[in-house]
Design a protein around this motif. Sequence first.
Motif, short mmCIF file in Angstrom:
data_model
loop_
_atom_site.label_atom_id
_atom_site.label_comp_id
_atom_site.label_asym_id
_atom_site.label_seq_id
_atom_site.Cartn_x
_atom_site.Cartn_y
_atom_site.Cartn_z
N GLU A 458 0.81 -1.21 0.00
CA GLU A 458 0.00 0.00 0.00
C GLU A 458 0.85 1.27 0.00
O GLU A 458 0.32 2.37 -0.22
N ARG A 459 2.13 1.13 0.22
CA ARG A 459 3.01 2.32 0.24
C ARG A 459 3.80 2.45 -1.05
O ARG A 459 4.74 3.24 -1.13
N ALA A 460 3.45 1.68 -2.09
CA ALA A 460 4.20 1.72 -3.35
C ALA A 460 4.21 3.11 -3.96
O ALA A 460 5.22 3.55 -4.53
N GLY A 461 3.08 3.84 -3.84
CA GLY A 461 3.03 5.20 -4.38
C GLY A 461 4.00 6.13 -3.68
O GLY A 461 4.70 6.93 -4.32
N ASP A 462 4.07 6.05 -2.35
CA ASP A 462 5.01 6.88 -1.58
C ASP A 462 6.45 6.54 -1.95
O ASP A 462 7.30 7.44 -2.08
N VAL A 463 6.73 5.25 -2.09
CA VAL A 463 8.09 4.82 -2.43
C VAL A 463 8.48 5.36 -3.81
O VAL A 463 9.58 5.90 -4.00
N ALA A 464 7.59 5.21 -4.79
CA ALA A 464 7.89 5.69 -6.13
C ALA A 464 8.11 7.21 -6.14
O ALA A 464 9.02 7.72 -6.82
N GLY A 465 7.30 7.93 -5.37
CA GLY A 465 7.47 9.37 -5.29
C GLY A 465 8.81 9.75 -4.67
O GLY A 465 9.49 10.67 -5.15
N ALA A 466 9.20 9.05 -3.61
CA ALA A 466 10.49 9.33 -2.97
C ALA A 466 11.65 9.01 -3.91
O ALA A 466 12.67 9.72 -3.93
N LEU A 467 11.52 7.95 -4.70
CA LEU A 467 12.57 7.60 -5.64
C LEU A 467 12.68 8.64 -6.75
O LEU A 467 13.78 8.97 -7.21
N ARG A 468 11.56 9.19 -7.20
CA ARG A 468 11.61 10.24 -8.22
C ARG A 468 12.26 11.50 -7.65
O ARG A 468 13.01 12.20 -8.34
#
Length: 751
Positions: A458-468
């Motif tokens: 459920e935190r995949a969106g937060d992780v992708a945002g942090a990686l960007r």
Amino acid sequence: MTNPTVRMARYSARHPWRALIGWILFVALCLGTGLALGAVPATTEDFRIGEAGRAEALAAEGGLQQKPLERVIIQAAPGTGAFDRAEADAAAREVVARMRQLPEVLSVADPVADARRTTLRVDVTMKGAEFEGKQHVDALLAQTAEVQAAHPRLRVEEVGSPSIGKGVDKLRGDDLARTEVIALPVTLITLLIVFGSVVMAVVPLLLALSSIVAAVGLSMVASHVFPDAGVGTNVILLIGLAVGVDYTLFYLKREREERARTAGGRRSTQAVVELAAATSGRAVVVSGLAVAVSSATLYLADDVIFSSIATGAVVVTLVAVLSSLTVLPALLALLGERAERRGARKKARTEAKAAARAAAGRPVRRRALRTPGSARTGGGRITAAVLRPVARHPAVTLAVSSLALVALALPVLNITITEMSRETHSRAIPAMRTYDRLLTAYPELRSMHQVVVRADAERAGDVAGALRELAGRAAAEDPAIGGTPVVRTSADRRITLLEMPVHRSVNSPEARVSLDRLRGTLVPATVGALPGAEVAVTGEVARYADYPAHQKRKLPLIVGALLLVTFAMTVWAFRSVVLGLVGVVLNLLSAFASLGVLVLVFQNEWAEGILDFTSTGSIGSRVPLFLFVILFGLSMDYQVFVISRIREARLQGTPTRQAVLDGLSSSAGVVTSAAVVMVTVFASFAALHLIEMKQIGFSLAVAVLLDAFVIRILVLPSLMLLLGEANWWPARGMRPTGRPGRTERQPVSVG
């Protein structure tokens, strides 16, 4: 004369044909079993080291692991004029169509042009694990070759980790074949000079080669426990030829000396063989165990490559020892009996001629009969000349020779250790020349950072945002990073991966600074700040940084184990704590001196033309550890053999001072011969194209030269002369036994 070494030699000498047939069956059984079971190659998982390895494991968990990747580049062929874009587009479409039909191919990307519009690139991703790609790349190379044939005005080439790996393996195989062409004849010539007999020269070589064959089979069996990283056969050939010939040489020389002492038939051939087994046979066992145990310390490196090296070295050394204790006494018995029959016939002919001359009234010429197979004992004039200053001025000799070795070791202070990357591979490999052209057109493909994150789905969106965010900050703050970053997420959304191209070579200072900034600042400030997220950084730069760091962490543990093993083996062999300490100090001195010479030669450019290499300004990360371990083991060969002779003379009642000189004099010839054989084998590896193998061969050749001609001829005798009876501490002295082969030591009063 009842120890196991002598009992084995006695049985073999009394039943030579049984022993010979048994050895042939043993070699055949080892090879047959190995071929039947097959070798187990190391997998991609076996090569994972440090944080980079942890990141690769996380990526594999989400199905995002690195796949074998080949790149086809299309350019104008030399001498054909300007780049024809239309024809290049047609060739690229043909490449895409052909590759997509192959069962080995997972996906094919659309063609990509370089910035100058003079090159097209087609990326082909293969199925399977990254490390296994070279096993299936032939099909892709065949399709590329067909496209090239259809477009002669273009240069259509393929390169990638699989094709480079295949090219490296081919070059290594060709080089090894070349070393055999060099090493085997030179070894045979050396043995011919030593023995003056073709038969006696061929025996050590055949035994060494048969030991290598048996060891190759056994290593295949052992690979089911310790997977083979592809270097096992190289090590078996390198170590097997050296120790196999040496152990046989030690045994043969002693047998010939004993035969010379018993000329006239006072002892049978079997008795002579037993005497050789009781003396040199025991030294061979101790030396072999020392090499095997020293090599086994490489298992402590926790690395599949060093495990493969350890397995190959241990197996071939033990097999070589076994051959010298079983089939060699049998061969000596057969050759001895043959020599005795020839000697008897020659003596009968000589006596018949003398009788005929006497009957005819002519004077009879008397010649001293020399028993066939005999050999001169004692040292030669060169040995005597070298030992003369040692005997007269041991303190001066020790100081001068030790200072010279320390001076050779000083360059170690400036050693630079790196993992040898693609940039260091020989350009004799066609794929490497293609690789250079690829990087010229697409510099962003030099290397890559990969940031892998594991978190709840459920935190995949937060992780992708942090990686960007991480990618944006890296592009703004780090000049080494460029190109287009890519973020990928696993099917279960638990693993996310960021790829960022790096415009620098993996071993360059700029790439290392970029990695340190990424791990130390950028990751903790972005994705690393997410609660519950596990983050690790991998990629080519991280791999080539983490591996040498791993070796540096393991080096103190392995060197400490080596020192302990050397000390324990020497104390066990000679019942002397002092000699144990002497062995440790001398081995360290020899190892650091040879490593210093290696640094002096390979980190600089002055020897490039002589040794045919291009300096990387560094030493391969595996070389120092390999050098220390193998040298410590091989040094025990000479140490055990020389000190055994000295101790034997002391046990027979010779004062320590004279025992040292006699022992050195009697062993100098065989040590020199053995050293020439080893140097020949190792120096032939210095002619290889692969820089790390070249460094290993060169360093071992230098190490053996220093060990045999400086340590054992100058430093060791000088030190033992100065120590006197203290050599044998904790006992105050040794009670003479008067019996060769008796190795027990008793304390006596020294007055």
